[in-house]
Write a protein that holds these residues in place. Structure first.
Motif, PDB file in Angstrom:
ATOM      1  N   ASP A   7       0.838  -1.209   0.000  1.00 37.58           N
ATOM      2  CA  ASP A   7       0.000   0.000   0.000  1.00 37.58           C
ATOM      3  C   ASP A   7       0.868   1.252   0.000  1.00 37.58           C
ATOM      4  N   SER A   8       1.904   1.227   0.838  1.00 37.15           N
ATOM      5  CA  SER A   8       2.814   2.369   0.938  1.00 37.15           C
ATOM      6  C   SER A   8       3.553   2.594  -0.384  1.00 37.15           C
ATOM      7  N   ALA A   9       4.054   1.490  -0.994  1.00 36.78           N
ATOM      8  CA  ALA A   9       4.779   1.612  -2.258  1.00 36.78           C
ATOM      9  C   ALA A   9       3.868   2.142  -3.359  1.00 36.78           C
ATOM     10  N   ARG A  10       2.635   1.684  -3.373  1.00 42.07           N
ATOM     11  CA  ARG A  10       1.680   2.145  -4.383  1.00 42.07           C
ATOM     12  C   ARG A  10       1.410   3.637  -4.225  1.00 42.07           C
ATOM     13  N   SER A  11       1.177   4.075  -2.999  1.00 42.34           N
ATOM     14  CA  SER A  11       0.902   5.489  -2.747  1.00 42.34           C
ATOM     15  C   SER A  11       2.092   6.364  -3.136  1.00 42.34           C
ATOM     16  N   THR A  12       3.290   5.913  -2.772  1.00 46.09           N
ATOM     17  CA  THR A  12       4.492   6.683  -3.082  1.00 46.09           C
ATOM     18  C   THR A  12       4.715   6.768  -4.584  1.00 46.09           C
ATOM     19  N   MET A  13       4.499   5.645  -5.282  1.00 41.68           N
ATOM     20  CA  MET A  13       4.684   5.647  -6.733  1.00 41.68           C
ATOM     21  C   MET A  13       3.683   6.572  -7.416  1.00 41.68           C
ATOM     22  N   LEU A  14       2.418   6.510  -7.033  1.00 43.60           N
ATOM     23  CA  LEU A  14       1.407   7.358  -7.677  1.00 43.60           C
ATOM     24  C   LEU A  14       1.683   8.829  -7.387  1.00 43.60           C
ATOM     25  N   ASP A  15       2.149   9.124  -6.181  1.00 41.39           N
ATOM     26  CA  ASP A  15       2.523  10.514  -5.873  1.00 41.39           C
ATOM     27  C   ASP A  15       3.681  10.963  -6.769  1.00 41.39           C
ATOM     28  N   SER A  16       4.651  10.064  -6.969  1.00 36.98           N
ATOM     29  CA  SER A  16       5.803  10.400  -7.799  1.00 36.98           C
ATOM     30  C   SER A  16       5.387  10.615  -9.248  1.00 36.98           C
ATOM     31  N   VAL A  17       4.463   9.781  -9.747  1.00 37.98           N
ATOM     32  CA  VAL A  17       3.955   9.947 -11.111  1.00 37.98           C
ATOM     33  C   VAL A  17       3.265  11.304 -11.253  1.00 37.98           C
ATOM     34  N   ALA A  18       2.472  11.669 -10.250  1.00 38.75           N
ATOM     35  CA  ALA A  18       1.762  12.942 -10.294  1.00 38.75           C
ATOM     36  C   ALA A  18       2.740  14.118 -10.256  1.00 38.75           C
ATOM     37  N   ARG A  19       3.767  14.010  -9.412  1.00 40.93           N
ATOM     38  CA  ARG A  19       4.763  15.077  -9.331  1.00 40.93           C
ATOM     39  C   ARG A  19       5.500  15.220 -10.650  1.00 40.93           C
ATOM     40  N   ARG A  20       5.805  14.099 -11.265  1.00 38.99           N
ATOM     41  CA  ARG A  20       6.506  14.147 -12.545  1.00 38.99           C
ATOM     42  C   ARG A  20       5.636  14.802 -13.617  1.00 38.99           C
ATOM     43  N   ALA A  21       4.335  14.442 -13.628  1.00 37.96           N
ATOM     44  CA  ALA A  21       3.414  15.001 -14.610  1.00 37.96           C
ATOM     45  C   ALA A  21       3.261  16.517 -14.433  1.00 37.96           C
ATOM     46  N   ASN A  22       3.390  16.978 -13.190  1.00 41.05           N
ATOM     47  CA  ASN A  22       3.277  18.401 -12.902  1.00 41.05           C
ATOM     48  C   ASN A  22       4.598  19.154 -12.970  1.00 41.05           C
ATOM     49  N   GLY A  23       5.660  18.413 -13.333  1.00 40.00           N
ATOM     50  CA  GLY A  23       6.956  19.064 -13.471  1.00 40.00           C
ATOM     51  C   GLY A  23       7.628  19.358 -12.160  1.00 40.00           C
ATOM     52  N   VAL A  24       7.251  18.630 -11.087  1.00 37.44           N
ATOM     53  CA  VAL A  24       7.844  18.847  -9.774  1.00 37.44           C
ATOM     54  C   VAL A  24       8.899  17.779  -9.551  1.00 37.44           C
TER      55      VAL A  24
END
Length: 303
Positions: A284-301
């Motif tokens: 669960d933790s790995a999934r949440s961290t990965m999706l957050d990272s994908v979102a940050r990447r998509a937003n250029g962060v």
């Protein structure tokens, strides 16, 4: 002199882990048959590793196998030396994707990848054809290759299949009979996790390799080629994506270390319920961290 083969190096590292966790200085090493079971190799392969231990001064000789000292980090073969040609190609490809921040749609050639990986173009072509089935890259009609989008949907689908295999691996391990070599590996993994955690933040960079080792060990118990193929993809995607996003690397690794230790200790106790709960929490933790990272990447962060 020819370089030692990868299998010899990998088996020797496994044997060093076993010795570090189970053999006291002055005690004799286990019987050859036992060491062959631990390394999943032959007695001939074990003797080759014993010759290396003698050369390093861990034992006095092939007949006198009493442990003279505990293994040190310098006794182990470097992780990079254990990689096959395909693994080196994987590493270079994902380095280019995330360290150089190649955007979706970026083109690359077999020749440039072969040069960077120190591999032949034939080896690179074979790897890319096999790797393309995961949907991260595609062959261009006019030649060359293209990087496809890595998005939330891809990450979610990957995590769903990962969860199925990882939970099955937990069930497999807790069902093993007492005395199985897997439990020696567990002890060694617990010790190494505790060592890395104690050295944070300086040891944070050691976590990705340790994470790959732990999950590869668990998935390997399934003896399933499809599970192993997926594990390779998971390791590459998760850790190289994290490399792009360094913002919270140390606390992220510390949290994952705690999750790993909870899982490994439950497995060592053969606590099925506790191990399944710990694995679920980690996934669960790995999934949440990965999706957050994908979102940050998509937003250029990121970096």
């Amino acid at each position: 002199m020819a370089k030692p083969p990868i299998i010899f190096k990998r088996n020797t590292n496994i044997l060093l882990d076993h010795i570090a966790a189970t053999v006291a200085v002055g005690d004799a090493l286990p019987a050859e048959q036992r060491m062959a079971e631990v390394t999943r190799g032959s007695r001939t392969a074990v003797r080759a590793s014993l010759a290396y231990l003698q050369e390093r001064g861990l034992i006095a000789g092939l007949d006198d196998r009493r442990l003279l000292r505990k293994p040190r980090p310098a006794d182990y073969f470097d992780e990079a030396e254990l990689q096959s040609g395909a693994q080196r190609i994987q590493e270079v490809l994902m380095e280019r994707i995330y360290r150089n921040d190649l955007p979706p749609g970026a083109d690359f050639t077999e020749t440039e990848l072969a040069r960077a990986a120190g591999a032949s173009t034939i080896s690179v072509r074979e790897f890319l054809i096999g790797f393309s089935r995961f949907g991260l890259i595609e062959k261009k009609p006019q030649g060359g290759w293209r990087l496809c989008a890595f998005d939330r949907t891809f990450a979610t689908e990957l995590e769903q299949v990962r969860r199925m295999f990882e939970l099955a691996a937990v069930e497999q391990l807790v069902a093993l009979p007492a005395g199985h070599p897997a439990f020696d590996r567990l002890d060694a993994l617990i010790a190494r996790h505790e060592q890395v955690k104690a050295g944070l933040p300086q040891t944070s960079e050691a976590f990705p390799a340790l994470d790959r080792e732990m999950h590869t060990f668990l998935i390997g118990l399934l003896d399933n080629r499809f599970a192993m193929g997926l594990n390779d993809l998971v390791s590459l995607v998760f850790h190289y994506h994290y490399q792009w996003d360094k913002g919270d690397e140390v606390p992220r690794n510390e949290r994952a270390l705690d999750e790993h230790l909870a899982l490994l200790r439950a497995l060592a106790r053969r606590d099925r319920k506790g191990a399944l709960t710990a694995m679920g929490r980690h996934l669960d933790s790995a999934r949440s961290t990965m999706l957050d990272s994908v979102a940050r990447r998509a937003n250029g962060v990121g970096r």
